[in-house]
Design an enzyme around this catalytic site. Structure first.
Site, PDB file in Angstrom:
ATOM      1  N   THR A 144       0.840  -1.214   0.029  1.00 49.17           N
ATOM      2  CA  THR A 144      -0.096  -0.124  -0.209  1.00 49.17           C
ATOM      3  C   THR A 144       0.885   1.336   0.103  1.00 49.17           C
ATOM      4  OG1 THR A 144      -1.622  -1.109   1.127  1.00 49.17           O
ATOM      5  CG2 THR A 144      -1.684   1.295   1.316  1.00 49.17           C
TER       6      THR A 144
ATOM      7  N   VAL B 278     -12.185  -5.084   2.352  1.00 50.54           N
ATOM      8  CA  VAL B 278     -11.524  -3.746   2.688  1.00 50.54           C
ATOM      9  C   VAL B 278     -10.769  -3.850   3.881  1.00 50.54           C
ATOM     10  CG1 VAL B 278     -11.826  -1.324   3.483  1.00 50.54           C
ATOM     11  CG2 VAL B 278     -13.598  -2.387   1.949  1.00 50.54           C
TER      12      VAL B 278
ATOM     13  N   ASP C  81      -7.146  -2.132   5.851  1.00 48.91           N
ATOM     14  CA  ASP C  81      -6.786  -0.837   7.064  1.00 48.91           C
ATOM     15  C   ASP C  81      -6.871   0.463   5.867  1.00 48.91           C
ATOM     16  OD1 ASP C  81      -4.395  -1.713   5.917  1.00 48.91           O
ATOM     17  OD2 ASP C  81      -3.715  -0.083   6.898  1.00 48.91           O
TER      18      ASP C  81
ATOM     19  N   THR D 102       1.108  -0.059   6.208  1.00 50.69           N
ATOM     20  CA  THR D 102       0.942  -0.946   5.392  1.00 50.69           C
ATOM     21  C   THR D 102       1.320  -2.268   5.580  1.00 50.69           C
ATOM     22  OG1 THR D 102       1.931  -1.637   3.083  1.00 50.69           O
ATOM     23  CG2 THR D 102       3.389  -0.536   4.514  1.00 50.69           C
TER      24      THR D 102
ATOM     25  N   LEU E 156      -0.578  -6.329   6.343  1.00 45.70           N
ATOM     26  CA  LEU E 156      -1.867  -7.148   6.256  1.00 45.70           C
ATOM     27  C   LEU E 156      -3.053  -6.401   7.128  1.00 45.70           C
ATOM     28  CD1 LEU E 156      -3.566  -9.929   5.745  1.00 45.70           C
ATOM     29  CD2 LEU E 156      -2.732 -10.531   7.930  1.00 45.70           C
ATOM     30  N   GLY E 157      -3.900  -5.701   6.297  1.00 48.22           N
ATOM     31  CA  GLY E 157      -5.071  -4.877   7.053  1.00 48.22           C
ATOM     32  C   GLY E 157      -5.708  -5.330   8.315  1.00 48.22           C
TER      33      GLY E 157
END
Length: 322
Positions: A154, A183, A185, A205, A207-208
Site C-alpha cells: 500500500t 476492505v 486498513d 501498510t 495485512l490490513g
C-alpha cells in the site's frame, strides 16, 4: 521546516517529482495527492491504481484515504472500480461535512458526478498475473481457496509543509485474489492513516486485517503526543501489536508503519524483512532506505544501487502465461 515520507520504494518518483514544491510553500495536502497519483498511474506497481492486481473475480477494487491534520477533515473510498486516481476522489470527499466515506457503487456514482476520469484499471499484465495464479492453485489442487499473497504494497504518504500543516494519504488495490468487497486498513481512519498537525501523522501498510486490530496509525500519533519520538512511537506500536496478536491468536501478519512529527522528524518500523521507505526534508534529498528490526528497535540503512536496480528490473520484467 518541511518533510515528507512514503512507504515502499514505489513512492520515490512521486516524492522526487513533487518535494521541491514544498520549498515554495505548497500545501501538504496537494503534495500528498500528487505523490500518490504518480504511484497510481505507474502500471508496473501491481498493488496500487492502474496495474493493481484484481480480486478473485478479476476486478480491480481500489481503496484510498486522506486526512487534513489541521481540521481533521477526512475522505475515504473503498471498493471503487474503473476510476484512475482514487486518492483524488478521497481528498475531494474530505471537503464534505458528511458522506465523506463512500464504498462501491456509491463511491463510483460520486466520482462520476464529480467529473473524475473513468478508466479501465485492469491491465494486460494484471490479467497474466491473475491467470497464472489460478493455474498455479489448480496445480496445487487449492481451487477452493485462492490465498492472498503476503507482503502486498500500500502506498502511504505523510507530509509536513512550511505552514506546519500535516496531511496523510493512502491508496491500494488491496490483497491479490481478495474476496469481492474486502476492505483492509488503508481507507480506515486511525488504522491506515491519521494526522494531527499539532503532533504528527502516520500511515500503515501490510495485512490490513491485523493492522486494524491495533488502530495503529492513531496509536502512533497518540504515543507521539505523550512525548515519544516518531521512531520510538513506531517501534512501540508495531512491537506491542505484534506481541498482542501472537498472544491472542498465535501469529501476526505483516505490520509496517511510517510517521513524521511536527518537527519533521521521522520514524519507521516493521516486522518483516525488506520493508523500504523514502524520506525527504529541508535538509535531506529524497533517498530510499531499507529497515529491519532487532530487539524491538529498527535499524535503517540506505538502499544500494544494486538493490534499486533489481527492484525495478523485477517489477518491469516481461510476463508470460504459464
Amino acid at each position: 521546516m518541511w518533510a515528507v515520507i512514503g512507504t515502499w520504494r514505489m513512492s520515490l518518483e512521486g516524492i522526487e517529482n513533487n518535494y521541491k514544491c514544498l520549498k515554495e510553500g505548497e500545501d501538504s495536502g496537494e503534495i500528498v495527492e500528487n505523490i500518490i497519483k504518480d504511484v497510481e498511474d505507474f502500471p508496473f506497481f501491481k498493488s496500487v491504481g492502474y496495474g493493481g492486481l484484481p480480486n478473485e473475480d478479476m476486478e480491480v477494487e481500489m481503496d484510498a484515504g486522506f486526512m487534513d491534520g489541521n481540521n481533521f477533515n477526512i475522505g475515504a473510498i473503498a471498493g471503487i472500480r474503473d476510476f484512475s486516481n482514487p486518492i483524488s476522489i478521497a481528498r475531494k470527499l474530505s471537503d464534505e461535512k458528511v458522506n465523506c466515506f463512500l464504498v462501491g457503487d456509491g463511491a463510483e456514482r460520486y466520482a462520476h458526478k464529480a467529473g473524475f476520469e473513468r478508466k479501465n484499471m485492469l491491465t494486460d499484465r494484471a490479467i497474466i498475473h491473475y491467470k497464472n495464479r489460478v493455474k498455479e492453485d489448480r496445480i496445487k489442487q487449492e481451487e477452493s481457496e485462492l490465498k492472498p499473497y503476503i507482503g502486498h504494497d500500500t502506498v502511504g504518504v505523510v507530509c509536513l509543509d512550511t505552514n506546519n500543516k500535516i496531511s496523510v494519504g493512502t491508496s491500494t488495490s488491496g490483497l491479490f485474489m481478495k474476496k469481492k468487497g474486502r476492505v483492509g486498513d488503508s481507507p480506515v481512519i486511525g488504522s491506515g492513516f491519521y494526522a494531527d498537525s499539532e503532533i504528527g501523522g502516520a500511515s500503515a501498510t501490510g495485512l490490513g486485517e491485523d493492522l486494524m486490530k491495533g488502530c495503529i496509525s492513531y496509536e502512533i500519533v497518540r504515543l507521539m503526543s505523550e512525548g515519544l519520538t516518531p521512531q520510538q512511537a513506531c517501534d512501540k506500536a508495531v512491537s506491542d501489536l505484534e506481541k498482542k496478536l501472537i498472544k491472542l491468536r498465535g501469529k501476526a501478519g505483516d505490520l509496517s508503519v511510517v510517521a513524521i512529527n511536527n518537527k519533521g522528524e521521522y520514524g519507521v518500523s516493521t516486522n518483516i524483512e525488506g520493508f523500504s521507505f523514502v524520506y525527504a526534508s529541508e535538509n535531506h534529498a529524497p533517498k530510499v532506505y531499507l529497515t529491519k528490526r532487532e530487539d524491538d528497535k529498527s535499524i535503517h540503512y540506505e538502499a544500494s544501487q544494486e538493490w534499486l536496480d533489481e527492484y525495478m528490473k523485477t517489477r518491469t520484467a516481461e510476463l508470460k502465461l504459464l
